[in-house]
Design a protein around this motif. Sequence first.
Motif, PDB file in Angstrom:
ATOM      1  N   GLN A  46     -10.540  -5.793  11.404  1.00  0.00           N
ATOM      2  CA  GLN A  46     -10.582  -4.339  11.505  1.00  0.00           C
ATOM      3  C   GLN A  46      -9.234  -3.693  11.211  1.00  0.00           C
ATOM      4  N   MET A  47      -8.138  -4.291  11.686  1.00  0.00           N
ATOM      5  CA  MET A  47      -6.823  -3.746  11.354  1.00  0.00           C
ATOM      6  C   MET A  47      -6.603  -3.757   9.848  1.00  0.00           C
ATOM      7  N   ASN A  48      -7.043  -4.827   9.209  1.00  0.00           N
ATOM      8  CA  ASN A  48      -6.898  -4.930   7.765  1.00  0.00           C
ATOM      9  C   ASN A  48      -7.722  -3.871   7.044  1.00  0.00           C
ATOM     10  N   LYS A  49      -8.944  -3.672   7.493  1.00  0.00           N
ATOM     11  CA  LYS A  49      -9.800  -2.663   6.858  1.00  0.00           C
ATOM     12  C   LYS A  49      -9.166  -1.285   6.935  1.00  0.00           C
ATOM     13  N   GLY A  50      -8.646  -0.945   8.129  1.00  0.00           N
ATOM     14  CA  GLY A  50      -8.052   0.371   8.299  1.00  0.00           C
ATOM     15  C   GLY A  50      -6.874   0.602   7.371  1.00  0.00           C
ATOM     16  N   GLY A  51      -5.984  -0.386   7.287  1.00  0.00           N
ATOM     17  CA  GLY A  51      -4.853  -0.249   6.388  1.00  0.00           C
ATOM     18  C   GLY A  51      -5.271  -0.213   4.932  1.00  0.00           C
ATOM     19  N   ARG A  52      -6.184  -1.099   4.565  1.00  0.00           N
ATOM     20  CA  ARG A  52      -6.605  -1.207   3.163  1.00  0.00           C
ATOM     21  C   ARG A  52      -7.253   0.061   2.641  1.00  0.00           C
ATOM     22  N   ILE A  53      -8.105   0.685   3.453  1.00  0.00           N
ATOM     23  CA  ILE A  53      -8.807   1.868   2.940  1.00  0.00           C
ATOM     24  C   ILE A  53      -7.837   3.014   2.685  1.00  0.00           C
ATOM     25  N   TYR A  54      -6.772   3.092   3.482  1.00  0.00           N
ATOM     26  CA  TYR A  54      -5.785   4.137   3.216  1.00  0.00           C
ATOM     27  C   TYR A  54      -4.961   3.798   1.977  1.00  0.00           C
ATOM     28  N   PHE A 310      -5.483   2.439   9.997  1.00  0.00           N
ATOM     29  CA  PHE A 310      -5.435   3.586   9.080  1.00  0.00           C
ATOM     30  C   PHE A 310      -4.262   4.498   9.431  1.00  0.00           C
ATOM     31  N   VAL A 311      -4.105   4.789  10.723  1.00  0.00           N
ATOM     32  CA  VAL A 311      -3.009   5.647  11.183  1.00  0.00           C
ATOM     33  C   VAL A 311      -1.664   4.990  10.882  1.00  0.00           C
ATOM     34  N   ASP A 312      -1.564   3.679  11.140  1.00  0.00           N
ATOM     35  CA  ASP A 312      -0.327   2.956  10.829  1.00  0.00           C
ATOM     36  C   ASP A 312       0.020   3.095   9.353  1.00  0.00           C
ATOM     37  N   ALA A 313      -0.983   2.960   8.506  1.00  0.00           N
ATOM     38  CA  ALA A 313      -0.760   3.067   7.060  1.00  0.00           C
ATOM     39  C   ALA A 313      -0.298   4.471   6.673  1.00  0.00           C
ATOM     40  N   MET A 314      -0.865   5.487   7.301  1.00  0.00           N
ATOM     41  CA  MET A 314      -0.454   6.861   7.012  1.00  0.00           C
ATOM     42  C   MET A 314       1.026   7.065   7.307  1.00  0.00           C
ATOM     43  N   VAL A 315       1.461   6.544   8.451  1.00  0.00           N
ATOM     44  CA  VAL A 315       2.864   6.724   8.830  1.00  0.00           C
ATOM     45  C   VAL A 315       3.785   5.951   7.889  1.00  0.00           C
ATOM     46  N   LEU A 316       3.429   4.718   7.581  1.00  0.00           N
ATOM     47  CA  LEU A 316       4.240   3.914   6.676  1.00  0.00           C
ATOM     48  C   LEU A 316       4.369   4.574   5.309  1.00  0.00           C
TER      49      LEU A 316
END
Length: 384
Positions: A46-54, A310-316
């Motif tokens: 799930q962590m991977n999915k969230g990052g990947r979609i962003y 997803f939120v982590d990816a947004m910030v990065l």
Amino acid sequence: MNRRDAVKRIAAASAAISLPALAQGSRIVLGQSAAFSGPAAQLGIQMNKGGRIYFDSLNASGGIHGAQIELRTLDDGYVPDRCKATTEKFIKDDVFGLFGYVGTPTCLAALPLVNESKIPFFGPFTGAEALREPFSKSVFHVRASYYDEARAQVDILVGTLGMKKVAVFYQEDAFGVAVLEGVKIALKKHNLEPVALGTYPRNTMDIAQGMEQIKPAQPEAVVMVGTYAPLAEFVKRARADKWKSQFLTVSFVGTEAFAKAAGKDGEGVIITQVVPPPIRKDLPGVSRYVTALKKYFPEANPNFVSLEGFVDAMVLVEGLKQAGRELSREKLLTAIEGIRDLDLGIGMKASYSATRHHAFDAVYYTILRDGEPTIVTDWKLVKK
């Protein structure tokens, strides 16, 4: 030293100094080590999915300054030694940074390598204090800490519900100890301490002994610390044994996976969260997450863990944008430290500084009702 050896050494030193600029070509390559197999697999998935979609959404619109983000993954099975090995491989392969690692013991295994190589280590899925203190220039958190979650739970149990007999059932490793210490600190402020402690080994379902360590104390509440499968089994057995305790756990459990594994026995379990509920489509950032998830993983349901990714990816990505076209690791770290009051559309703003490497302190309370996490609005409805 002959001339040939001298040339080799100079070349190696130059590579080390310049490694890596814009990662590899027109790609910004990130490495993610997480559990993609075993009893904690859903957390990594799930962590991977969230990052990947962003990242995929961003790449589809042109990337960052023309560069595409590539997220590489390796399965560590939630085993520290394996995570150390995967991290060594990522560093050897010259990835630009590390993103979305999952778990306290695994992240701690990677930490010495991170500090030695000075590679950016962003958005680990853990709230452990050991990854925050001592302070590391290379490590950036997004979520609130386990101390924040533990304090929020104890304040409700003791201050609002009037409970005094609180036990802790925890995974016997750095993760379990991290939350346990948070609970102890929070209880001490109320002049209390845990009435009983029970443990179980990581990556197992061996919970019987831990339950027996707690049962004689007849606790009013049990703070559970672990992954979804063993904690669901704990609740099932406790319900069958007619325990009257209020059960709680922290965000790392994987709320939806826990609810599914626990079934009807999960009813009434309180779970603290570090991102808003994924059903909050009134929040622009959450709505954006739901839309992206539906596009790239149409069969998937929104959940807290992938939303956190997803939120982590947004910030990065914001840090990568502010670092500019001539990207380097040092520029990224400086750019993230310069983020102030970044509005992600999730109801809270992200801020960092040279001495603060975490974005949020907020904790949300949810309770399982009919298998779904529901925001707690009236604590009088929570049974003692």
